[in-house]
Structures are given as structure tokens and as C-alpha cells.
Design a protein around this motif. Sequence first.
Motif, mmCIF file in Angstrom:
data_model
loop_
_atom_site.group_PDB
_atom_site.id
_atom_site.type_symbol
_atom_site.label_atom_id
_atom_site.label_comp_id
_atom_site.label_asym_id
_atom_site.label_seq_id
_atom_site.Cartn_x
_atom_site.Cartn_y
_atom_site.Cartn_z
ATOM 1 N N ARG A 153 7.395 -22.650 85.131
ATOM 2 C CA ARG A 153 6.107 -22.105 85.367
ATOM 3 C C ARG A 153 5.687 -21.936 86.900
ATOM 4 O O ARG A 153 4.859 -22.440 87.489
ATOM 5 N N GLY A 154 6.862 -21.327 87.624
ATOM 6 C CA GLY A 154 6.688 -21.125 88.930
ATOM 7 C C GLY A 154 6.956 -22.672 90.021
ATOM 8 O O GLY A 154 6.886 -22.376 91.048
ATOM 9 N N ILE A 155 7.446 -23.506 89.556
ATOM 10 C CA ILE A 155 8.122 -24.622 90.071
ATOM 11 C C ILE A 155 9.324 -25.008 89.626
ATOM 12 O O ILE A 155 9.884 -24.836 88.361
ATOM 13 N N GLU A 156 10.068 -25.642 90.680
ATOM 14 C CA GLU A 156 11.359 -26.376 90.205
ATOM 15 C C GLU A 156 11.276 -27.853 89.710
ATOM 16 O O GLU A 156 10.797 -28.546 90.227
ATOM 17 N N VAL A 157 11.895 -27.872 88.476
ATOM 18 C CA VAL A 157 11.854 -29.217 87.874
ATOM 19 C C VAL A 157 13.198 -29.709 87.696
ATOM 20 O O VAL A 157 14.124 -29.252 87.110
ATOM 21 N N TYR A 158 13.564 -31.106 88.135
ATOM 22 C CA TYR A 158 14.683 -31.610 88.054
ATOM 23 C C TYR A 158 14.971 -32.532 86.956
ATOM 24 O O TYR A 158 14.112 -33.104 86.363
ATOM 25 N N VAL A 159 16.162 -32.205 86.195
ATOM 26 C CA VAL A 159 16.695 -32.958 85.046
ATOM 27 C C VAL A 159 17.819 -33.502 85.012
ATOM 28 O O VAL A 159 18.663 -33.058 85.383
ATOM 29 N N GLU A 160 17.960 -34.533 84.597
ATOM 30 C CA GLU A 160 19.217 -35.173 84.284
ATOM 31 C C GLU A 160 19.594 -35.601 82.815
ATOM 32 O O GLU A 160 18.888 -36.373 82.018
ATOM 33 N N ILE A 161 20.674 -34.662 82.365
ATOM 34 C CA ILE A 161 20.959 -35.042 80.931
ATOM 35 C C ILE A 161 22.326 -35.661 80.993
ATOM 36 O O ILE A 161 23.322 -35.571 81.478
ATOM 37 N N GLN A 162 22.363 -36.747 79.762
ATOM 38 C CA GLN A 162 23.508 -37.333 79.516
ATOM 39 C C GLN A 162 23.783 -37.440 78.163
ATOM 40 O O GLN A 162 22.831 -37.744 77.424
ATOM 41 N N GLY A 163 25.141 -37.112 77.641
ATOM 42 C CA GLY A 163 25.282 -37.147 76.171
ATOM 43 C C GLY A 163 25.709 -36.097 75.471
ATOM 44 O O GLY A 163 24.867 -35.090 76.008
ATOM 45 N N ASP A 164 26.276 -36.038 74.458
ATOM 46 C CA ASP A 164 26.593 -35.042 73.526
ATOM 47 C C ASP A 164 25.346 -34.298 73.066
ATOM 48 O O ASP A 164 24.412 -35.278 72.407
ATOM 49 N N VAL A 165 25.463 -33.085 72.852
ATOM 50 C CA VAL A 165 24.164 -32.128 72.219
ATOM 51 C C VAL A 165 24.031 -32.822 70.864
ATOM 52 O O VAL A 165 22.834 -32.582 70.427
ATOM 53 N N HIS A 166 25.027 -33.241 70.313
ATOM 54 C CA HIS A 166 24.790 -33.382 68.715
ATOM 55 C C HIS A 166 24.012 -34.802 68.477
ATOM 56 O O HIS A 166 23.711 -35.296 67.436
ATOM 57 N N LEU A 167 23.984 -35.774 69.585
ATOM 58 C CA LEU A 167 23.441 -37.084 69.278
ATOM 59 C C LEU A 167 22.082 -37.105 69.310
ATOM 60 O O LEU A 167 21.304 -36.030 69.892
ATOM 61 N N PRO A 168 21.522 -38.005 68.785
ATOM 62 C CA PRO A 168 19.826 -38.035 68.930
ATOM 63 C C PRO A 168 19.216 -38.102 70.139
ATOM 64 O O PRO A 168 20.104 -38.594 70.961
ATOM 65 N N THR A 169 18.290 -37.318 70.523
ATOM 66 C CA THR A 169 17.878 -36.858 71.841
ATOM 67 C C THR A 169 16.707 -37.792 72.294
ATOM 68 O O THR A 169 15.692 -38.000 71.393
ATOM 69 N N ILE A 170 16.718 -38.348 73.351
ATOM 70 C CA ILE A 170 15.554 -38.927 73.871
ATOM 71 C C ILE A 170 15.081 -38.491 75.189
ATOM 72 O O ILE A 170 15.771 -38.629 76.164
ATOM 73 N N VAL A 171 13.946 -37.978 75.164
ATOM 74 C CA VAL A 171 13.283 -37.558 76.630
ATOM 75 C C VAL A 171 12.522 -38.373 77.049
ATOM 76 O O VAL A 171 11.606 -39.194 76.578
ATOM 77 N N MET A 172 12.829 -38.565 78.442
ATOM 78 C CA MET A 172 12.330 -39.852 79.450
ATOM 79 C C MET A 172 11.479 -39.515 80.507
ATOM 80 O O MET A 172 11.730 -38.689 81.314
ATOM 81 N N LEU A 173 10.220 -39.951 80.543
ATOM 82 C CA LEU A 173 9.216 -39.767 81.457
ATOM 83 C C LEU A 173 9.028 -41.044 82.400
ATOM 84 O O LEU A 173 8.366 -42.072 81.961
ATOM 85 N N HIS A 174 9.068 -41.029 83.580
ATOM 86 C CA HIS A 174 8.934 -42.326 84.810
ATOM 87 C C HIS A 174 7.659 -42.463 84.913
ATOM 88 O O HIS A 174 6.696 -41.575 84.426
#
Length: 272
Positions: free
Chosen positions: A9-30
Motif C-alpha cells: 500500500r505504497g510503503i516498504e514492509v520488512y518481513v523475516e520468514i523462517q521454516g518450511d511452507v508446510h509447517l504451521p504458521t505463526i505471524v509475529m508482531l513486536h
Amino acid sequence: MNDRVLSVRGIEVYVEIQGDVHLPTIVMLHGFTGSTRTWQEITRRLQGRFRTIAIDLIGHGKTAKPSELSRYSMDEQIKDLDDVVIQLGLERFTLLGYSMGGRTALAYAVGSPEKVEMLILESTSPGLQGKEERESRKNLDNQLANQIIEKGLTAFVDRWENIPLFDSQKALDEKTRSAIREERLSQSEIGLANSLRGMGTGCQRSYWSELDKLDIPVLLITGEFDKKFVNISREMAAHLPNSVQKTVLGAGHAIHVEKPDVFATMIEEYIN
């Protein structure tokens, strides 16, 4: 680890991804003054069993720090988060938020409960209930934002790390304390000031009245020394139809930093 910069949406957002795509996903917000770096010990402990996606929220870390204040509102953050979710192709995931990130996570879950499989809230609140209380907090946040701009980042961090909320962090080892300070000092004046003015607790609407409608599983985690948030989380648990409230002994506001082993185990056991 997969580092990515997304155009959101018009800005750059930095994301760090770790782990295989087939594993259960946890999205983390500081939390406020944090970044993806705050989750490093947790992602390391969850490695191989979960896919973790840590996001730098607007004004923090390596994500953009626009000067226009309107871009920092909670409504804007929810839209940004949804754009990230869509770009990464996430359909159902666990959403974990700490403090300010917890308020953002709750706001997102209220609006998109069909996407959030489980919600984990660490030391957070649904906002302030009364208009006067919100105005008072808004004024305090504005004063603090002005001080950050006028006196600079180092003076602010010197003051911030000595507020009562973080007293228990003084017992941490030198290496951990240095890493926390370094993370805070890596921020920018305009990013932090606008974050306070745009999505501080006084600016966002209260989500208290929405809690009883949120029937997804919710884990509420607080530290025993953080009495204010222990009380808030207990009150939240009384309103949430499908929640578990846990108090971690020997910890304050930032349990994931102070007791990473306990925190990671708690998450894993809850999700499993």
C-alpha cells in the motif's frame, strides 16, 4: 532465513520468514521500539516445528517511516497486515502480538476472525474504555513524541529503559540487555514519534465490546511482576468465550525476552 521487503500500500514492509511452507504458521508482531529482532530467541526455539513470519510494523525496524501521520492509524495497520497476509498467500495462521503488536493483532483478529486460527496476546490490552481516559493517554503520548523529536533517540532510550514497566529487565544478563538497548537505538525519531501519535493506546478505539464475539482460541500471557497487565488479561479472559490466561512467574512485561524457554514452550503446547 528468508528476508523480504514487500511493497504494501505504497510503503516498504520488512518481513523475516523462517521454516518450511508446510509447517504451521505463526505471524509475529513486536511492541513499541521493537522489531523482528525481538523474536530471534523464540523463532530459534520453534525452528523445525513451525514456520515463523516476523514483521516490522510501520515506523519500526527496516519498515518505512513515512512523515504523514495519517498512515500510522490502527485502521491503516490492519490494512497493511492484511496486504502482507495476502501477498504471502496465508489462508489460516496463528497470530502472535506483544504489547503494541498485541493491540494490532487483536484489532486484526476482530476484523478477520476467519483468517486467524489462534490468537496469542502477550502483555496487551483491547484499548482504553473511557473517552476521558483515551484523551489523557493521547496527550501523554503526544508529549512523549515531542520529546523524542526534540531531545533525540538516545535521550529517549535512556529514559524508556528506566520506566517501571521494564524494571524486571534489569535482572537480565549484560548481553541480553545490550541487545535490547541496541534494538531500541536502531529506531528513528520520526518513526517512533508518529507511531505514538498514530497508534498509541489513546488513539485507537476500544475493542472491549468486541471480545465476547471473538470465538477463536485466544491465549493471554502476562508476567507476574506486570500487575497492571495481569489484571487486564484476567478481565479480557472473562469476556473472551474461548480463552486461556497464563501468568509466567519471575517475568515482567516482555516474557518472550525474559523467559524465552517458558514462552516458546507455552506457544508450542497451546498450538498443539
